[in-house]
Motif scaffolding. Sequence first.
Motif, PDB file in Angstrom:
ATOM      1  N   LEU A 131       0.803  -1.224   0.000  1.00  0.00           N
ATOM      2  CA  LEU A 131       0.000   0.000   0.000  1.00  0.00           C
ATOM      3  C   LEU A 131       0.837   1.275   0.000  1.00  0.00           C
ATOM      4  N   ALA A 132       2.119   1.129   0.259  1.00  0.00           N
ATOM      5  CA  ALA A 132       2.956   2.329   0.310  1.00  0.00           C
ATOM      6  C   ALA A 132       4.404   1.950   0.077  1.00  0.00           C
ATOM      7  N   GLU A 133       5.166   2.940  -0.376  1.00  0.00           N
ATOM      8  CA  GLU A 133       6.610   2.777  -0.456  1.00  0.00           C
ATOM      9  C   GLU A 133       7.201   3.386   0.813  1.00  0.00           C
ATOM     10  N   VAL A 134       8.171   2.689   1.415  1.00  0.00           N
ATOM     11  CA  VAL A 134       8.763   3.192   2.655  1.00  0.00           C
ATOM     12  C   VAL A 134      10.211   3.604   2.397  1.00  0.00           C
ATOM     13  N   ILE A 135      10.454   4.908   2.540  1.00  0.00           N
ATOM     14  CA  ILE A 135      11.796   5.451   2.294  1.00  0.00           C
ATOM     15  C   ILE A 135      12.439   5.780   3.641  1.00  0.00           C
ATOM     16  N   VAL A 136      13.626   5.249   3.846  1.00  0.00           N
ATOM     17  CA  VAL A 136      14.348   5.473   5.101  1.00  0.00           C
ATOM     18  C   VAL A 136      15.299   6.640   4.903  1.00  0.00           C
ATOM     19  N   MET A 137      15.362   7.529   5.901  1.00  0.00           N
ATOM     20  CA  MET A 137      16.292   8.653   5.786  1.00  0.00           C
ATOM     21  C   MET A 137      17.099   8.818   7.061  1.00  0.00           C
ATOM     22  N   SER A 138      18.384   9.096   6.919  1.00  0.00           N
ATOM     23  CA  SER A 138      19.206   9.373   8.093  1.00  0.00           C
ATOM     24  C   SER A 138      20.273  10.406   7.747  1.00  0.00           C
ATOM     25  N   ILE A 139      20.613  11.211   8.743  1.00  0.00           N
ATOM     26  CA  ILE A 139      21.762  12.108   8.601  1.00  0.00           C
ATOM     27  C   ILE A 139      22.886  11.487   9.409  1.00  0.00           C
ATOM     28  N   CYS A 140      23.951  11.097   8.731  1.00  0.00           N
ATOM     29  CA  CYS A 140      25.060  10.442   9.411  1.00  0.00           C
ATOM     30  C   CYS A 140      26.235  10.411   8.445  1.00  0.00           C
ATOM     31  N   PRO A 141      27.452  10.186   8.956  1.00  0.00           N
ATOM     32  CA  PRO A 141      28.557  10.010   8.025  1.00  0.00           C
ATOM     33  C   PRO A 141      28.238   8.817   7.116  1.00  0.00           C
ATOM     34  N   ALA A 142      28.409   8.989   5.808  1.00  0.00           N
ATOM     35  CA  ALA A 142      27.969   7.961   4.861  1.00  0.00           C
ATOM     36  C   ALA A 142      28.595   6.600   5.146  1.00  0.00           C
ATOM     37  N   GLY A 143      29.793   6.621   5.718  1.00  0.00           N
ATOM     38  CA  GLY A 143      30.461   5.359   6.012  1.00  0.00           C
ATOM     39  C   GLY A 143      29.974   4.696   7.293  1.00  0.00           C
ATOM     40  N   GLN A 144      29.093   5.346   8.027  1.00  0.00           N
ATOM     41  CA  GLN A 144      28.603   4.777   9.293  1.00  0.00           C
ATOM     42  C   GLN A 144      27.089   4.666   9.257  1.00  0.00           C
ATOM     43  N   ARG A 145      26.604   3.832   8.331  1.00  0.00           N
ATOM     44  CA  ARG A 145      25.161   3.785   8.169  1.00  0.00           C
ATOM     45  C   ARG A 145      24.587   2.394   8.390  1.00  0.00           C
ATOM     46  N   GLN A 146      25.180   1.648   9.317  1.00  0.00           N
ATOM     47  CA  GLN A 146      24.645   0.312   9.619  1.00  0.00           C
ATOM     48  C   GLN A 146      23.170   0.387  10.015  1.00  0.00           C
ATOM     49  N   HIS A 147      22.801   1.468  10.721  1.00  0.00           N
ATOM     50  CA  HIS A 147      21.400   1.600  11.169  1.00  0.00           C
ATOM     51  C   HIS A 147      20.449   1.723   9.983  1.00  0.00           C
ATOM     52  N   VAL A 148      20.945   2.342   8.903  1.00  0.00           N
ATOM     53  CA  VAL A 148      20.114   2.474   7.703  1.00  0.00           C
ATOM     54  C   VAL A 148      19.951   1.099   7.041  1.00  0.00           C
ATOM     55  N   THR A 149      21.062   0.382   6.949  1.00  0.00           N
ATOM     56  CA  THR A 149      21.010  -0.971   6.379  1.00  0.00           C
ATOM     57  C   THR A 149      20.047  -1.848   7.187  1.00  0.00           C
ATOM     58  N   GLN A 150      20.118  -1.691   8.507  1.00  0.00           N
ATOM     59  CA  GLN A 150      19.216  -2.471   9.372  1.00  0.00           C
ATOM     60  C   GLN A 150      17.744  -2.174   9.053  1.00  0.00           C
ATOM     61  N   PHE A 151      17.424  -0.896   8.821  1.00  0.00           N
ATOM     62  CA  PHE A 151      16.034  -0.539   8.521  1.00  0.00           C
ATOM     63  C   PHE A 151      15.621  -1.067   7.143  1.00  0.00           C
ATOM     64  N   LEU A 152      16.562  -1.087   6.208  1.00  0.00           N
ATOM     65  CA  LEU A 152      16.250  -1.669   4.892  1.00  0.00           C
ATOM     66  C   LEU A 152      16.018  -3.166   5.048  1.00  0.00           C
ATOM     67  N   ALA A 153      16.793  -3.786   5.930  1.00  0.00           N
ATOM     68  CA  ALA A 153      16.628  -5.226   6.147  1.00  0.00           C
ATOM     69  C   ALA A 153      15.290  -5.536   6.823  1.00  0.00           C
ATOM     70  N   MET A 154      14.799  -4.610   7.621  1.00  0.00           N
ATOM     71  CA  MET A 154      13.478  -4.795   8.247  1.00  0.00           C
ATOM     72  C   MET A 154      12.371  -4.767   7.193  1.00  0.00           C
ATOM     73  N   GLY A 155      12.626  -4.060   6.082  1.00  0.00           N
ATOM     74  CA  GLY A 155      11.598  -4.009   5.043  1.00  0.00           C
ATOM     75  C   GLY A 155      11.458  -2.670   4.337  1.00  0.00           C
ATOM     76  N   GLY A 156      12.319  -1.711   4.643  1.00  0.00           N
ATOM     77  CA  GLY A 156      12.290  -0.436   3.929  1.00  0.00           C
ATOM     78  C   GLY A 156      12.595  -0.665   2.455  1.00  0.00           C
ATOM     79  N   ASP A 157      12.058   0.185   1.572  1.00  0.00           N
ATOM     80  CA  ASP A 157      12.245  -0.035   0.140  1.00  0.00           C
ATOM     81  C   ASP A 157      13.547   0.558  -0.380  1.00  0.00           C
ATOM     82  N   ARG A 158      13.894   1.731   0.087  1.00  0.00           N
ATOM     83  CA  ARG A 158      15.145   2.364  -0.317  1.00  0.00           C
ATOM     84  C   ARG A 158      15.491   3.421   0.711  1.00  0.00           C
TER      85      ARG A 158
END
Lengths: 324, 272
Positions: B57-84
Amino acid sequence: MSTVLFIVETHQGKAATASLHGITCAARVAAAHGAELALLVLGADDTAARQVAAEGYGAAKVLAGVHEALGTFTAEAYGDAIAEVARATGAIAVGATATSSSRDALPRAAAMLRAPLVSEVVAVQDAGLLRRPVAAGRALVDTKIEAAPYLFTVRASEFPAAEASAAAPVETVAVGDPDPRGAQVLGIERTESARPPLTEAKVIVSGGRGMGSGENFKHLEALADLLGAAVGASRAATDAGMVPADLQVGQTGKVVAPDLYIAVGISGAIQHLAGMKGSKVIVAINKDPEAPIFQVADYGLVAKWEDTLPRLTELVRARRTAEA
Amino acid sequence: MKILVTVKRIPDPDEPLKFSGGVLDTSAVKWVPNTFDEYAMETALRLAEHVGGSQRLAEVIVMSICPAGQRQHVTQFLAMGGDRAVVVDHDDRALDAQTVAEAIAAVWKRESCDLLIAGKLAQDMEGNEVAQRAAALLGLPQATFAATVAWDREAGSLTVGREVDDGVESKKIPLPAVVSVDLRVVLPHSVKNGATPDDHAYQEGPRLASLRGITMAKRKKVDVVSLADLGVEAKNTSPIVHAEPPPPRPPGQIVESVDELVEKLATEAKVL
Ligand SMILES: Cc1cc2nc3c(=O)[nH]c(=O)nc-3n(C[C@H](O)[C@H](O)[C@H](O)COP(=O)(O)OP(=O)(O)OC[C@H]3O[C@@H](n4cnc5c(N)ncnc54)[C@H](O)[C@@H]3O)c2cc1C
């Protein structure tokens, strides 16, 4: 002379107790800046503003911001109005007690003013230097602000209530055109209770997961009623539906500092401690001698509540009867 | 429908804080996603998915402000099911809440989003202000401290149960809008989207990433942008100039019986 503005929330036409504590902090902010303190009361009419002005609370004046869109609280309309009054008065700082309403509306006003906001102030160190707790109360930090205006919310439990003084003059202030942006408040499901509100109670009896069920909270309630106390709870107890969510004490619930806090069947997670560590006397009853709650307790009793609450209630009742 | 979910990296709240030279030292901390943002992600996924059906029903876009090389938390949210994801490459510690909100508003506009879901506060700095600021900058209605969210897709609105000081407020907001979530939004029946059966019981808490999710996350699109790309100026108008641990409570005592407790509360502590 510059102005520090403090937003007073009212309840049944009178200043809310939480706001009275916040006024004390705002008066200190004003003193640090050599500014005068003005109180702002928003609403659909100026009745509450007049009531607040009659009590004065040491303020130079009371501003009444009146608009029909301010009859029911919405962050959208209140945020607009607060930003407009801040601009119009040229206030150097704008504060409110950290209630659910101000935490909802003040950041909106701050964004429109492109101004910083300092949340949950516990001490005024100097002009533009405000202290607040962070990381579930594990650190106190001082924030330095040079911008004007800046906004702040006040942790009520850290300041005494302002007292009534000579009446203050009331002035009407324009609030612009506050816009709820299509938001509609359908209603509030209130937790009705004859007990004092958590944030105002001198004594709190709090229960956690160890109570086992909502039904068992009646043992805590019996004790609370003898003590004139409020009933509180941990997240585990509120999440499990044992008691309503607004009884939760902690980092994400109410922050309390009563004279006496009795924690029963609560382990003492850091997030819970963040909400009650400031209590004068802490009593913990827990069957686990290793429970972290004992590290902050003035008096700890390692025991099951089933074996201790009945006797505790009996002894307190006996003292009450003896006093009467 | 496009849902934007924001996530802040925070120092692991289970690790002790390190003070040095009168400030908090975060140079060697273990970064984890803010728990309330995990709840925001769970809320977004429950709105987006149709349990028992196949439509999304929706696209889920994850956003974070962080050093680009330290984005494990973003990867984790994509692994939970975020689309991009969109990563704004900047050290978030050097930014104030207004700058963060401006960056969120800029990403919202670039992506033409319909709903922003954020945690109600970051567990480290506890500002409780970013979602509200973003709403104001975008001129949108907001529902903060959400314990329940029901999406009426026909009407294009959300009805949100908000945890307020004296109970639960029910607030209806038209989309586009901003929601900030509280703890109880991750209870089994808190989120309804009109497609997943209303009596569906979710597992309590934010979902864990599945193995498949973790593999797929590596292939999902991550846009890395700078604040300058977004037209946002980096500022910090409320720097922390001093930090210290709170004064410790004086040590307490263990009492042996209820009788001793009551005696001491009455005569020693004088609170009975
Ligand atoms: C983002 C976030 C925010 C949070 N915010 C809050 C918050 O604001 N407030 C809050 O409270 N928590 C909060 N928590 C949750 C917190 O981490 C703990 O999980 C929670 O406080 C535990 O509640 P509890 O002590 O009742 O339960 P438990 O930790 O399960 O402890 C139960 C205790 O009861 C004792 N016990 C069991 N049976 C008996 C008996 N018969 N008699 C006596 N003792 C007994 C046990 O020994 C145990 O110590 C938050 C968590 C997160 C992640």
